[in-house]
Design an enzyme around this catalytic site. Sequence first.
Site, mmCIF file in Angstrom:
data_model
loop_
_atom_site.group_PDB
_atom_site.id
_atom_site.type_symbol
_atom_site.label_atom_id
_atom_site.label_comp_id
_atom_site.label_asym_id
_atom_site.label_seq_id
_atom_site.Cartn_x
_atom_site.Cartn_y
_atom_site.Cartn_z
ATOM 1 N N LYS A 71 -15.711 15.586 -11.057
ATOM 2 C CA LYS A 71 -17.047 14.735 -11.270
ATOM 3 C C LYS A 71 -17.158 13.599 -11.546
ATOM 4 C CE LYS A 71 -20.875 16.909 -10.757
ATOM 5 N NZ LYS A 71 -21.883 16.633 -9.804
ATOM 6 N N HIS A 103 -37.798 8.854 7.391
ATOM 7 C CA HIS A 103 -38.035 10.264 7.195
ATOM 8 C C HIS A 103 -36.675 10.921 6.590
ATOM 9 C CE1 HIS A 103 -41.951 10.312 9.019
ATOM 10 N NE2 HIS A 103 -41.375 9.469 9.955
ATOM 11 N N GLU A 140 -29.557 7.259 -12.365
ATOM 12 C CA GLU A 140 -30.450 8.245 -12.474
ATOM 13 C C GLU A 140 -31.480 8.091 -13.557
ATOM 14 O OE1 GLU A 140 -28.228 11.780 -12.918
ATOM 15 O OE2 GLU A 140 -27.321 11.442 -10.940
ATOM 16 N N SER A 186 -18.244 14.609 -16.051
ATOM 17 C CA SER A 186 -18.991 16.041 -16.338
ATOM 18 C C SER A 186 -17.877 16.636 -17.612
ATOM 19 C CB SER A 186 -18.977 16.960 -15.258
ATOM 20 O OG SER A 186 -18.827 18.364 -15.587
#
Length: 462
Positions: free
Chosen positions: A287, A160, A294, A281
């Site tokens: 970043k 979880h 992804e 970025s």
Amino acid sequence: MAHKNKAVWGTRFSNTTSKLFEKIGSSIDVDKRLYEEDIHGSIVHAQMLVKQKIINKKIGKKIIKGLKKIRVEIKSKKFIFNRKYEDIHLNIEKRLFDIIGNDAGFLHIARSRNDQVITDFKLWVKKASEEIIKNLNILIKSFLKKSEMTVETIMPGFTHLKNAQPISFAHYLLAYVEMFKRDKNRFNSNIKYIDECPLGVGALTGTSYKIDRNFTSKKLGFKKPTSNSIDTVSDRDFALDFLSSASICAMHISRFAEELIIWNSDIFKLIKLNDKVLTGSSIMPQKKNPDPAELIRGRAGKNFGSLQAMLTTMKGLPLSYYKDMQEDKALVFNSFDTLLESIHITNELIINLKPNKERMLSLANEGYTTATDFADYLVQNNNLSFREAYKISAKLVNYAEKNKKNLNQLNFKELKKMNKNLNKNVMKVFNVKNSVNLKTSYGGTAIKNIKKMISRLKKEFK
Ligand code: ARG
């Protein structure tokens, strides 16, 4: 002459195909990828026709020579594919007419594009499955290498997404090895199902020529010819099997990608990825984003979509061949390309990943991850039932929470408050490494288990 810039069926037709239909009806842009298999199948078919004395040797030789020339032309990119001739089968046949003249017309005796296309496609899917298996082997080896280096790296295991119990990072990596092994098995067993040769069933009924299907089957590397001509030209199960296995494999990869994304986040900081697999970025200078992870997480959707599209195409389709099925190639090719790339990227990710050991260890101590070990200790040393022990351990957790301490920060006096019969050696229960090493049951996370498992797997994946 029917072949002069006309469709093979030109004699029957008083008008040419509309441009619009030519555009959607033509599959050459997609199925040209089958050229190798198509030529191979045609050569074997011609050999069989000669052997069976259905065509004479001279014509057979001419056909085979012409086909080999076409193969060279395609390989060297000199071949001009034409949408007018619909697909790879007719493009090659048309070119054969150009090269050897009207004797090319003998090649299509006792076959149809319906059996031809499945033969080609099955051969291709078999090759593609082998390619996926080969790359899964490479991926598994990379996981094993990383596992070997991280056997002693302790981290919290999650359920979880809450800290559950301490595990070895290697044990976690080996979980993915198991998934990729099952993926391999799926592709391998698909290859077994593919192993029946469609060639010779004609359009749907079989043929009146005295062909030798065992000969063509053997020469093309199949185990046996298919048993029912109608099923043969209607069947796309092998494509579905491929798409389904590809989807399951892509799903595994997307789970891995998701974990890396979470663990790489500034909140978790459990791993560090090399700049090679990160991107920046355009506005935020600080970043470093895990874009490749992804992308493979997202691309699983393409694999699932292909499977769904193929199932929907086949659902309710009467026997035998319908043009609907022509769409199968694009779906399978796309799924293959996507999956292969995802496997390559996953391999890059695992190679370029470093566990953040200190952070892993400190998080492993948070969230009362040894509470279960304490309950087990009470069962094993103080003669309690698990439910009684569970309650005592829960009380200890409540106490620690209230006093803002981790379990390994409690002293013996505090522990004694929970149960006065405790022995001092209870203290080691709250050591996360000790906790890991207690899980010696087969398949458990104990370090000696993992070491044994890695050496077994290394032998399997030499
Ligand atoms: N390009 C076709 C396909 O992939 C070949 C089969 C054509 N058969 C037919 N009866 N039109 O499905």
